[in-house]
Design an enzyme around this catalytic site. Structure first.
Site, mmCIF file in Angstrom:
data_model
loop_
_atom_site.group_PDB
_atom_site.id
_atom_site.type_symbol
_atom_site.label_atom_id
_atom_site.label_comp_id
_atom_site.label_asym_id
_atom_site.label_seq_id
_atom_site.Cartn_x
_atom_site.Cartn_y
_atom_site.Cartn_z
ATOM 1 C CG ASP A 87 -125.466 -20.468 -5.656
ATOM 2 O OD1 ASP A 87 -124.531 -19.762 -5.225
ATOM 3 O OD2 ASP A 87 -126.330 -20.054 -6.450
ATOM 4 C CG ASP A 124 -125.089 -15.019 -6.668
ATOM 5 O OD1 ASP A 124 -125.962 -15.353 -7.476
ATOM 6 O OD2 ASP A 124 -124.620 -15.789 -5.799
HETATM 7 ZN ZN ZN Z 1 -124.369 -17.753 -5.500
#
Ligand code: ZN
Length: 195
Positions: free
Chosen positions: A12, A152
């Site tokens: 991320d 997610d």
């Molecule tokens: Zn993510």
């Protein structure tokens, strides 16, 4: 993660502008690439992904996801990722309608449906996002395409059931896996495997 049978490492990237948090970027990805053969799934939560996708591909990203809500032109960014040799994924936030990705599906390898607001780990799953997974999976099937649908945010052994049933085949999990005593077992539970 490798020993636990995890397929992908989801990475991320947050720029402190597109989301209110800053994580890591290119140099860390480059180092991670050297340490593992896991598929590197890079999720760009940044304002202008078009400017950076080539460099993320060069640093070892296998998949690059960027947000339709970012400031970059969507079609142009998809093209840039493909030209850089990475697999292409388009991400949508919880409030963005599923239909917004339809016109791009034939150019994508994956759609990423955010099941929490992007920005921080450890959040609770938003149940209303499941319907979006279903709508996107049905559209992909009706077009005869072979595309991953990834979810997610807030994914654990409980929430995974409804997203898998809705058609998600790529599940990102952070807190649940990393807090588990046995990651392999936790991953099996997320996949709803009999243990
Ligand atoms: Zn993510």
């Amino acid at each position: 993660m490798e020993k636990s049978g995890i397929e992908m490492l989801h990475f991320d990237v947050m720029d402190g502008v597109f989301v209110n948090n800053i994580t890591y970027g290119l140099p860390i990805l480059e180092q991670v690439r050297k340490t593992t053969d896991l598929i590197l799934d890079v999720h760009l939560m940044i304002t202008d992904p078009l400017r950076y996708v080539r460099r993320f591909a060069e640093c070892g990203a296998d998949y690059i996801s960027f947000h339709i809500e970012s400031e970059s032109d969507t079609a142009e960014t998809i093209r840039a990722i493909r030209e850089a040799g990475a697999k292409t994924a388009l991400a949508i936030k919880p409030a963005t309608p599923a239909e917004t990705v339809f016109e791009y599906l034939d150019q994508l390898d994956m759609v990423l449906v955010m099941t929490v607001e992007p920005g921080f780990g450890g959040q609770s799953f938003i149940p209303e996002t499941v319907e979006k997974v279903r709508i996107i999976r049905e559209k992909i099937s009706s077009m005869g395409l072979d595309i991953r649908v990834e979810v997610d945010g807030g994914i654990n052994d409980i929430t995974s059931e409804c997203v898998i049933n809705a058609g998600a085949d790529t599940l990102v999990s952070g807190s649940y896996l990393f807090k588990a005593e046995n990651m392999a077992e936790a991953a099996g539970k997320i996949r709803r495997e009999e243990i």
